[in-house]
Design an enzyme around this catalytic site. Structure first.
Site, PDB file in Angstrom:
ATOM      1  N   CYS A   1      17.225  26.829 -40.426  1.00 42.76           N
ATOM      2  CA  CYS A   1      16.154  27.011 -39.457  1.00 42.76           C
ATOM      3  C   CYS A   1      14.810  27.201 -40.161  1.00 42.76           C
ATOM      4  CB  CYS A   1      16.465  28.237 -38.602  1.00 42.76           C
ATOM      5  SG  CYS A   1      15.177  28.610 -37.419  1.00 42.76           S
ATOM      6  N   HIS A   2      13.793  26.503 -39.685  1.00 44.65           N
ATOM      7  CA  HIS A   2      12.456  26.691 -40.225  1.00 44.65           C
ATOM      8  C   HIS A   2      11.404  26.404 -39.163  1.00 44.65           C
ATOM      9  CE1 HIS A   2      13.750  22.566 -41.178  1.00 44.65           C
ATOM     10  NE2 HIS A   2      12.474  22.201 -41.180  1.00 44.65           N
ATOM     11  N   CYS A   3      10.396  27.240 -39.166  1.00 40.67           N
ATOM     12  CA  CYS A   3       9.262  27.109 -38.256  1.00 40.67           C
ATOM     13  C   CYS A   3       8.125  26.436 -39.013  1.00 40.67           C
ATOM     14  CB  CYS A   3       8.818  28.491 -37.777  1.00 40.67           C
ATOM     15  SG  CYS A   3       7.347  28.460 -36.730  1.00 40.67           S
TER      16      CYS A   3
END
Length: 125
Positions: free
Chosen positions: A96-98
């Site tokens: 997960c990465h923003c």
């Protein structure tokens, strides 16, 4: 993908610029624009929907700190903020990465619609 094989879990050649107990932020190695920041949970979680409430808060805190850093360093005119989820959502690293992507005057002559412009018919059904 196993944690051991995850490039974000290994954190090799990643210079962390912001950190809290549950998340870290670093400059994207393939930036959309100068100042493109990635914010990830420290624990291996594949998508946004796998995050705990505490991890969501930690990522949110770093996104606000990241915005302040980017504002001070690069003075953008706007931002795109988001998560890609799954192959068909455009996710290429399965940790997960923003994305915190600064936008600049004239980097897109027609910025209206943001991410919708990537979809056929501007995302209209």
């Amino acid at each position: 993908m196993e944690k051991a094989a995850c490039v974000f879990c290994q954190r090799k050649n990643i210079k962390i610029v912001l950190e809290n107990e549950l998340a870290v932020a670093f400059w994207d190695s393939h930036p959309v624009n100068k100042g493109h920041l990635l914010i990830i949970p420290k624990a291996h979680k594949v998508t946004y929907f796998d995050l705990s409430d505490a991890e969501l808060l930690a990522i949110n805190a770093l996104s606000r700190q990241g915005k302040a850093l980017i504002d001070q360093t690069f003075s953008p005119a706007g931002y795109n903020v988001g998560f890609n989820v799954g192959h068909y959502g455009g996710q290429t690293v399965m940790h997960c990465h923003c994305h915190l992507i600064p936008r600049y005057i004239d980097d897109d002559p027609h910025p209206a619609g943001g991410i919708r412009k990537l979809l056929p018919n501007g995302g209209e059904i």
